[in-house]
Write a protein that holds these residues in place. Structure first.
Motif, PDB file in Angstrom:
ATOM      1  N   THR A 171       0.827  -1.208   0.000  1.00 31.59           N
ATOM      2  CA  THR A 171       0.000   0.000   0.000  1.00 31.59           C
ATOM      3  C   THR A 171       0.860   1.255   0.000  1.00 31.59           C
ATOM      4  OG1 THR A 171      -1.752  -1.176   1.157  1.00 31.59           O
ATOM      5  CG2 THR A 171      -1.851   1.208   1.216  1.00 31.59           C
ATOM      6  N   GLN A 194      -8.831  -0.102  -1.066  1.00 28.74           N
ATOM      7  CA  GLN A 194      -9.057  -1.432  -0.498  1.00 28.74           C
ATOM      8  C   GLN A 194     -10.496  -1.591   0.009  1.00 28.74           C
ATOM      9  OE1 GLN A 194      -5.908  -2.638   2.038  1.00 28.74           O
ATOM     10  NE2 GLN A 194      -6.762  -4.641   2.400  1.00 28.74           N
ATOM     11  N   ASP A 245      -5.946  -1.139  -4.865  1.00 29.17           N
ATOM     12  CA  ASP A 245      -5.362  -1.707  -3.652  1.00 29.17           C
ATOM     13  C   ASP A 245      -6.192  -2.908  -3.212  1.00 29.17           C
ATOM     14  OD1 ASP A 245      -3.804  -2.148  -1.487  1.00 29.17           O
ATOM     15  OD2 ASP A 245      -4.256  -0.260  -0.460  1.00 29.17           O
ATOM     16  N   GLU A 246      -5.659  -4.085  -3.374  1.00 29.39           N
ATOM     17  CA  GLU A 246      -6.337  -5.343  -3.037  1.00 29.39           C
ATOM     18  C   GLU A 246      -7.803  -5.310  -3.467  1.00 29.39           C
ATOM     19  OE1 GLU A 246      -5.124  -7.263   0.332  1.00 29.39           O
ATOM     20  OE2 GLU A 246      -3.128  -6.363   0.259  1.00 29.39           O
TER      21      GLU A 246
HETATM   22 MG   LIG Z   1      -2.309  -2.878   2.039  1.00 30.84          MG
END
Ligand SMILES: [Mg+2]
Ligand SMILES: Nc1ncnc2c1ncn2[C@@H]1O[C@H](COP(=O)(O)OP(=O)(O)O)[C@@H](O)[C@H]1O
Lengths: 244, 250
Positions: free
Chosen positions: B41, B85, B162-163
């Motif tokens: 991140t 995320q 992000d993910e």
């Molecule tokens: Mg992360």
């Protein structure tokens, strides 16, 4: 040293909220929304609290002024003075630190922990201008709330005395007795300062928080503690400067 | 294409990214993989400009971040889309308002154009039916789609995720991964995706860099990752019992 760092960061935050403004059309809507959330929605609770506290102040004053040499109108005078000088501006602001303050901290804090503030920043928007500036502007209307508190509080006192059998003419004479415009000035200066504190200190605690949902709750509590302490201390300083 | 050169980033004396150099290719889904806490991140946020690196430079299609002034950085930001995320949707706004938001804030287009562009983006992620819903009324997978729509509505040159499939069931995760890959090809975007998910590695790992404790340990594609002798990689790839069993049959 630790607090010094915080104080610096706090003033930089306020400064930054005036830079790189969003479009006026958007800011205008945000400001109206904040006026509704922070000002209009506070009026009911402020009115209820003011009414009953005003009533209690007048009853207690009457209870202590038992001497037959004292005029009945003194109750009205004392009620007016305590409400205008202290109760409406200061105590109401502390209650607002709980209501408005924790609302501000938790709403900004939630945006922080769910990365909504990062999302604004990625888009090239100044999050401080988007989030904090409209709150500062909205709270410029805060003296309006305090004015309502003053009127309703005095009205509560009047009603309580009427119930207790004191002729309302005496109370009203008391309200008008020895009117000092400077006291109103003092009171509104305080109110404006408290408004700025109410807008910015809770924003600071929300904006710079870290962690998750649990920390949002902690930040709100911390923000309430600090906002009320700062209000009380500023109140003391202003009173020293203007009244002593 | 984004080129990263000797990037170093630390927080309060802790080295988080240690001398990262790599290239993220245009029109491909570039994956940053690694364990939780390995710095994925932070690396992504450095690319986005949310963190400023201590040292090193990031070159966006030939223009280094070092030679940019504030105005150029703002312009560059407008060419970036980001899928966070947790989706990071604005929870007081409907799906449509969320997707219109960047257009409203940043462009001078009139209301009709904005509505049209936003509807196209929502249509692209197949959410036409949910257009008036609030984020809290959507499933995790749908929220991700809204986040993708919001990220692509400005026609970005660079897309960061992000993910994107964390917290999703395996099937929805693959759908989201494939959607991101299709969009990358369609608009020829430079897409960078953080992931710790082996499914994503296999499905869309056209270019992969592997982070371990803030250092780049390996770089390659999903075709190469199963044959590498790199111990950290094999530990990471075969961390699940299922894959260990599968490996025995290879
Ligand atoms: Mg992360
Ligand atoms: N803003 C920050 N301040 C201090 N430390 C941070 C910050 N952001 C991340 N870190 C630290 O950097 C390390 C890498 O985090 P991160 O990039 O989020 O890992 P992940 O690979 O799981 O995304 C972690 O040890 C984390 O504690």
């Amino acid at each position: 040293m630790f607090y010094l760092n915080d104080i610096g960061k706090y003033f930089i935050m306020i400064r930054m909220s005036f830079f790189k403004p969003c479009k006026w059309k958007i800011l205008k809507n945000l400001i109206f929304k904040e006026i509704n959330d922070l000002i209009i929605e506070s009026i009911p609770i402020v009115s209820i609290l003011s009414f009953f506290i005003g009533a209690v102040i007048s009853i207690q004053t009457a209870l202590n002024l038992t001497s037959p040499f004292l005029s009945k109108s003194l109750v009205g005078f004392a009620t007016r003075q305590s409400i205008i000088l202290e109760f409406a501006p200061t105590f109401m602001s502390i209650i607002m630190a709980g209501k408005v303050g924790s609302f501000i901290t938790s709403s900004i804090g939630t945006m922080r922990v769910t990365e909504q503030i990062d999302a604004l920043e990625v888009m090239g928007i100044n999050p401080l201008n988007y989030l904090v500036f409209p709150k500062i502007v909205a709270l410029l209307f805060y003296p309006f709330v305090i004015t309502i508190s003053m009127f309703v509080g005095i009205f509560g006192g009047l009603l309580a005395m009427t119930f207790a059998g004191v002729p309302s003419e005496a109370f009203i004479t008391g309200i008008q007795m020895d009117f000092e415009p400077y006291h109103i000035f003092y009171s509104y200066i305080k109110t404006i300062l408290f408004a700025l504190i109410l807008a910015t200190v809770p924003s600071y605690h929300g904006y710079y928080m870290r962690g998750g949902a649990l920390e949002v709750g902690k930040a709100s509590t911390k923000s309430f503690v600090w906002t009320s302490i700062i209000i009380i201390v500023v109140n003391f300083i202003i009173t020293q400067l203007l009244l002593s | 294409m984004i080129e990263v050169k000797s990037l170093i980033k630390s927080f309060d004396g802790n080295l988080i990214l240690n001398n990262i150099s790599t290239k993220f290719v245009q029109g491909k889904t570039n994956l940053i993989i690694g364990q939780s806490g390995s710095g994925k991140t932070v690396l992504l946020k450095c690319l986005l400009g949310l963190h400023s690196p201590d040292e090193g430079e990031i070159i966006f299609d030939g223009v280094s971040n070092k030679n940019m002034d504030e105005a150029q950085k703002t312009l560059l930001r407008r060419e970036m889309g980001m899928v966070f995320q947790g989706s990071a949707l604005f929870d007081s706004m409907t799906v449509l308002e969320n997707v219109m938001f960047p257009l409203k804030m940043l462009t001078k287009k009139n209301d009709d154009e904005i509505l049209e562009r936003a509807k196209n983006a929502i249509n692209r992620v197949e959410l036409d039916k949910a257009i008036q819903k609030l984020p809290s009324e959507l499933s995790g997978g749908m929220q991700k789609r809204v986040a993708i729509a919001r990220a692509i509505v400005m026609n970005p040159k660079y897309l960061f995720c992000d993910e994107p499939n964390s917290g999703l069931d395996p099937k929805t995760a693959i759908v989201i991964d494939n959607l991101i890959q299709e969009i990358t090809k369609e608009y020829n975007i430079t897409t960078v995706i953080n992931s710790h998910d082996m499914n994503s590695v296999m499905e869309i790992g056209e270019k992969i860099i592997f982070l371990e404790n803030g250092t780049k340990n390996w770089e390659g594609s999903n075709k190469e990752i199963f044959s590498t002798k790199n111990k950290s990689i094999t530990d990471f790839v075969y961390s699940s019992e299922l894959l260990k069993k599968v490996k025995k049959f290879l």
